[in-house]
Write an enzyme that holds these catalytic residues in place. Structure first.
Site, mmCIF file in Angstrom:
data_model
loop_
_atom_site.group_PDB
_atom_site.id
_atom_site.type_symbol
_atom_site.label_atom_id
_atom_site.label_comp_id
_atom_site.label_asym_id
_atom_site.label_seq_id
_atom_site.Cartn_x
_atom_site.Cartn_y
_atom_site.Cartn_z
ATOM 1 N N ASP A 102 -5.258 -3.481 2.036
ATOM 2 C CA ASP A 102 -4.179 -4.053 1.217
ATOM 3 C C ASP A 102 -4.468 -5.505 0.888
ATOM 4 O O ASP A 102 -5.179 -6.178 1.631
ATOM 5 C CB ASP A 102 -2.848 -4.087 1.987
ATOM 6 C CG ASP A 102 -2.427 -2.747 2.495
ATOM 7 O OD1 ASP A 102 -2.864 -1.743 1.926
ATOM 8 O OD2 ASP A 102 -1.653 -2.733 3.473
HETATM 9 N N1 URA Z 1 -3.208 0.185 7.019
HETATM 10 C C1 URA Z 1 -2.436 -0.635 6.287
HETATM 11 O O1 URA Z 1 -1.222 -0.585 6.370
HETATM 12 N N2 URA Z 1 -3.035 -1.502 5.468
HETATM 13 C C2 URA Z 1 -4.375 -1.620 5.349
HETATM 14 O O2 URA Z 1 -4.864 -2.457 4.593
HETATM 15 C C3 URA Z 1 -5.170 -0.766 6.127
HETATM 16 C C4 URA Z 1 -4.566 0.131 6.957
#
Ligand code: URA
Length: 232
Positions: A102
Protein backbone atom coordinates in the site's frame (compact mmCIF):
# COMPACT_ATOMS: atom_id res chain seq x y z
CA UNK A 1 19.74 -11.08 -30.33
CA UNK A 2 19.86 -8.29 -32.94
CA UNK A 3 21.55 -5.07 -31.85
CA UNK A 4 18.44 -2.98 -32.55
CA UNK A 5 16.34 -5.41 -30.50
CA UNK A 6 18.87 -5.20 -27.66
CA UNK A 7 18.83 -1.39 -27.60
CA UNK A 8 15.07 -1.33 -27.37
CA UNK A 9 14.84 -4.34 -24.96
CA UNK A 10 17.10 -2.63 -22.42
CA UNK A 11 15.54 0.82 -22.72
CA UNK A 12 18.18 2.77 -24.66
CA UNK A 13 16.08 3.79 -27.67
CA UNK A 14 13.43 2.48 -30.07
CA UNK A 15 14.34 -0.11 -32.70
CA UNK A 16 13.96 2.63 -35.30
CA UNK A 17 16.42 4.92 -33.52
CA UNK A 18 18.95 2.09 -33.15
CA UNK A 19 20.47 2.66 -36.62
CA UNK A 20 21.63 6.16 -35.55
CA UNK A 21 23.10 4.78 -32.28
CA UNK A 22 25.04 2.17 -34.25
CA UNK A 23 26.14 4.67 -36.91
CA UNK A 24 27.59 6.97 -34.25
CA UNK A 25 29.66 4.05 -32.93
CA UNK A 26 27.93 4.00 -29.55
CA UNK A 27 27.64 0.19 -29.49
CA UNK A 28 30.60 -2.19 -29.28
CA UNK A 29 30.56 -5.96 -29.19
CA UNK A 30 33.53 -8.02 -28.05
CA UNK A 31 35.72 -4.93 -28.41
CA UNK A 32 34.64 -3.96 -31.95
CA UNK A 33 32.16 -1.33 -33.10
CA UNK A 34 28.87 -2.81 -34.22
CA UNK A 35 28.39 -1.98 -37.91
CA UNK A 36 24.73 -2.74 -38.47
CA UNK A 37 21.57 -2.71 -36.29
CA UNK A 38 20.86 -6.25 -37.52
CA UNK A 39 24.17 -7.59 -36.16
CA UNK A 40 23.59 -10.41 -33.65
CA UNK A 41 25.13 -9.96 -30.21
CA UNK A 42 25.21 -11.50 -26.72
CA UNK A 43 23.87 -8.81 -24.34
CA UNK A 44 26.44 -9.61 -21.64
CA UNK A 45 29.29 -8.79 -24.04
CA UNK A 46 27.95 -5.50 -25.39
CA UNK A 47 29.07 -2.02 -24.32
CA UNK A 48 26.88 1.00 -24.97
CA UNK A 49 28.76 4.29 -24.70
CA UNK A 50 31.54 2.23 -23.13
CA UNK A 51 29.34 0.79 -20.36
CA UNK A 52 28.01 -2.76 -19.98
CA UNK A 53 24.27 -3.30 -20.41
CA UNK A 54 22.73 -3.13 -16.92
CA UNK A 55 20.94 -6.31 -15.81
CA UNK A 56 21.64 -8.01 -19.15
CA UNK A 57 20.37 -11.33 -17.72
CA UNK A 58 17.17 -9.79 -16.35
CA UNK A 59 16.49 -7.28 -13.63
CA UNK A 60 15.98 -8.59 -10.08
CA UNK A 61 16.05 -5.87 -7.48
CA UNK A 62 15.09 -5.64 -3.79
CA UNK A 63 13.85 -2.13 -2.99
CA UNK A 64 13.19 -0.51 0.38
CA UNK A 65 9.89 1.15 -0.45
CA UNK A 66 9.44 4.39 1.45
CA UNK A 67 6.06 5.60 2.66
CA UNK A 68 3.90 7.69 0.34
CA UNK A 69 4.59 6.15 -3.08
CA UNK A 70 2.30 3.84 -5.03
CA UNK A 71 3.05 0.46 -6.64
CA UNK A 72 1.47 1.32 -9.97
CA UNK A 73 2.52 2.49 -13.44
CA UNK A 74 -0.51 4.74 -13.82
CA UNK A 75 -1.90 6.28 -10.63
CA UNK A 76 -1.68 9.93 -9.58
CA UNK A 77 1.01 11.03 -7.15
CA UNK A 78 4.47 9.61 -6.58
CA UNK A 79 5.07 6.12 -7.96
CA UNK A 80 7.76 3.65 -6.88
CA UNK A 81 9.10 3.87 -10.46
CA UNK A 82 9.75 7.62 -9.98
CA UNK A 83 12.33 6.65 -7.36
CA UNK A 84 14.23 4.24 -9.62
CA UNK A 85 16.55 4.82 -12.60
CA UNK A 86 14.57 6.25 -15.52
CA UNK A 87 15.98 3.71 -17.98
CA UNK A 88 14.29 0.86 -16.10
CA UNK A 89 10.90 2.26 -17.10
CA UNK A 90 11.88 2.08 -20.78
CA UNK A 91 12.85 -1.62 -20.65
CA UNK A 92 10.67 -3.99 -22.63
CA UNK A 93 9.48 -6.34 -21.08
CA UNK A 94 8.67 -3.74 -18.44
CA UNK A 95 9.96 -3.69 -14.89
CA UNK A 96 7.13 -4.46 -12.46
CA UNK A 97 6.76 -4.82 -8.73
CA UNK A 98 6.27 -8.40 -7.51
CA UNK A 99 2.90 -7.89 -5.83
CA UNK A 100 2.20 -4.59 -4.13
CA UNK A 101 2.53 -2.69 -0.90
CA UNK A 102 0.00 0.00 0.00
CA UNK A 103 0.96 3.63 -0.40
CA UNK A 104 1.24 3.93 3.40
CA UNK A 105 3.23 0.70 3.86
CA UNK A 106 7.02 0.75 3.74
CA UNK A 107 9.50 -2.09 3.43
CA UNK A 108 10.75 -4.85 1.24
CA UNK A 109 9.48 -4.85 -2.34
CA UNK A 110 10.87 -6.92 -5.21
CA UNK A 111 11.03 -5.60 -8.78
CA UNK A 112 11.71 -7.59 -11.92
CA UNK A 113 11.37 -7.65 -15.69
CA UNK A 114 11.10 -11.45 -15.61
CA UNK A 115 7.39 -12.22 -16.04
CA UNK A 116 7.83 -15.90 -15.14
CA UNK A 117 9.57 -15.00 -11.86
CA UNK A 118 6.88 -12.45 -11.03
CA UNK A 119 4.15 -14.97 -11.75
CA UNK A 120 5.79 -17.74 -9.72
CA UNK A 121 6.31 -15.43 -6.74
CA UNK A 122 2.72 -14.16 -6.70
CA UNK A 123 0.99 -17.45 -7.51
CA UNK A 124 -1.10 -18.82 -4.60
CA UNK A 125 0.64 -22.17 -5.14
CA UNK A 126 3.94 -20.61 -4.17
CA UNK A 127 3.25 -19.57 -0.56
CA UNK A 128 6.37 -17.51 0.00
CA UNK A 129 5.86 -16.33 3.61
CA UNK A 130 5.93 -12.59 4.16
CA UNK A 131 6.59 -10.96 7.51
CA UNK A 132 5.17 -7.56 8.50
CA UNK A 133 5.96 -5.41 11.53
CA UNK A 134 3.23 -3.06 12.62
CA UNK A 135 1.99 -0.74 15.31
CA UNK A 136 -1.66 -0.23 16.17
CA UNK A 137 -3.72 2.60 17.62
CA UNK A 138 -5.38 0.28 20.18
CA UNK A 139 -4.03 -2.68 22.19
CA UNK A 140 -3.91 -5.99 20.32
CA UNK A 141 -6.14 -8.50 22.12
CA UNK A 142 -4.11 -11.60 23.12
CA UNK A 143 -6.87 -13.79 21.60
CA UNK A 144 -5.84 -12.54 18.15
CA UNK A 145 -2.86 -14.93 18.21
CA UNK A 146 -5.09 -18.01 18.32
CA UNK A 147 -7.70 -16.54 15.98
CA UNK A 148 -5.13 -15.73 13.27
CA UNK A 149 -3.50 -19.15 13.70
CA UNK A 150 -6.84 -20.97 13.46
CA UNK A 151 -7.44 -20.43 9.76
CA UNK A 152 -11.02 -19.44 10.68
CA UNK A 153 -10.90 -15.65 10.40
CA UNK A 154 -13.19 -14.50 7.60
CA UNK A 155 -12.52 -10.91 6.56
CA UNK A 156 -15.37 -8.52 5.86
CA UNK A 157 -16.73 -9.00 2.35
CA UNK A 158 -14.96 -12.36 1.83
CA UNK A 159 -16.24 -15.93 1.83
CA UNK A 160 -13.12 -18.00 2.42
CA UNK A 161 -11.23 -17.74 5.70
CA UNK A 162 -7.64 -16.47 5.82
CA UNK A 163 -4.94 -19.12 5.84
CA UNK A 164 -3.37 -19.65 9.27
CA UNK A 165 -1.03 -16.76 10.06
CA UNK A 166 1.50 -16.33 12.86
CA UNK A 167 1.06 -13.29 15.08
CA UNK A 168 3.66 -12.31 17.68
CA UNK A 169 2.62 -9.48 19.98
CA UNK A 170 5.80 -7.57 20.84
CA UNK A 171 4.19 -4.74 22.80
CA UNK A 172 0.59 -3.84 23.66
CA UNK A 173 0.28 -1.92 20.37
CA UNK A 174 2.98 -3.57 18.23
CA UNK A 175 3.61 -6.93 16.62
CA UNK A 176 4.87 -9.09 13.79
CA UNK A 177 2.59 -11.00 11.48
CA UNK A 178 3.64 -13.75 9.06
CA UNK A 179 1.27 -14.30 6.13
CA UNK A 180 1.22 -17.15 3.61
CA UNK A 181 -1.05 -15.45 1.11
CA UNK A 182 -1.62 -11.91 -0.12
CA UNK A 183 -5.14 -10.54 0.06
CA UNK A 184 -6.03 -6.91 -0.46
CA UNK A 185 -4.91 -4.81 2.56
CA UNK A 186 -4.68 -8.08 4.46
CA UNK A 187 -2.65 -7.02 7.49
CA UNK A 188 -4.74 -3.89 8.03
CA UNK A 189 -8.00 -5.81 7.64
CA UNK A 190 -6.97 -8.65 9.96
CA UNK A 191 -5.97 -6.26 12.73
CA UNK A 192 -9.05 -4.10 12.20
CA UNK A 193 -11.10 -7.30 12.62
CA UNK A 194 -9.77 -7.68 16.19
CA UNK A 195 -10.25 -3.99 17.05
CA UNK A 196 -6.61 -2.91 16.66
CA UNK A 197 -6.36 -0.62 13.61
CA UNK A 198 -2.90 -0.51 12.06
CA UNK A 199 -1.02 2.75 12.46
CA UNK A 200 2.31 1.90 10.83
CA UNK A 201 3.17 -1.08 8.64
CA UNK A 202 6.47 -2.30 7.23
CA UNK A 203 7.24 -5.54 5.34
CA UNK A 204 10.47 -6.87 6.79
CA UNK A 205 10.85 -10.30 5.17
CA UNK A 206 9.94 -12.12 1.96
CA UNK A 207 10.80 -15.82 2.25
CA UNK A 208 14.53 -16.06 2.98
CA UNK A 209 15.17 -12.34 2.30
CA UNK A 210 15.36 -10.05 5.30
CA UNK A 211 15.21 -6.27 4.90
CA UNK A 212 17.59 -5.67 7.83
CA UNK A 213 20.28 -7.86 6.24
CA UNK A 214 20.24 -5.78 3.05
CA UNK A 215 21.37 -2.60 4.89
CA UNK A 216 19.21 -0.33 2.73
CA UNK A 217 17.77 3.06 3.56
CA UNK A 218 14.22 3.85 2.35
CA UNK A 219 14.42 4.55 -1.40
CA UNK A 220 17.55 2.40 -1.91
CA UNK A 221 17.77 -0.85 -3.83
CA UNK A 222 20.10 -3.77 -4.36
CA UNK A 223 20.29 -6.55 -6.96
CA UNK A 224 19.50 -10.09 -5.82
CA UNK A 225 19.93 -13.56 -7.28
CA UNK A 226 16.52 -15.06 -8.15
CA UNK A 227 17.93 -18.50 -7.26
CA UNK A 228 17.41 -17.39 -3.66
CA UNK A 229 13.73 -18.17 -4.22
CA UNK A 230 14.18 -21.29 -6.36
CA UNK A 231 11.97 -24.18 -5.30
CA UNK A 232 9.99 -22.09 -2.81
N1 URA B 1 -1.17 -5.88 4.08
C1 URA B 1 -1.61 -4.61 4.08
O1 URA B 1 -2.59 -4.28 4.72
N2 URA B 1 -0.93 -3.71 3.36
C2 URA B 1 0.18 -4.00 2.65
O2 URA B 1 0.77 -3.12 2.02
C3 URA B 1 0.63 -5.33 2.67
C4 URA B 1 -0.06 -6.25 3.39
Amino acid sequence: MRTDALLSRFGYCSRREAAAWVKRGRVTYRGKSVKSPSEKVEPAEVLVDGEPVPFADGLYVAFYKPLGCTCSHREEGELVYDLLPEMWTARNPAVNTVGRLDKETSGLLLLTDDGAFEHAMTSPKHHVPKVYEFTTSAPIPPGAVALFASGELVLQGEKSPCLPAELVITDSCAGRLTLHEGRYHQVRRMLAAVGAPVETLCRVEIGPMKLAALHLQPGEWVEFDPKLFAGR
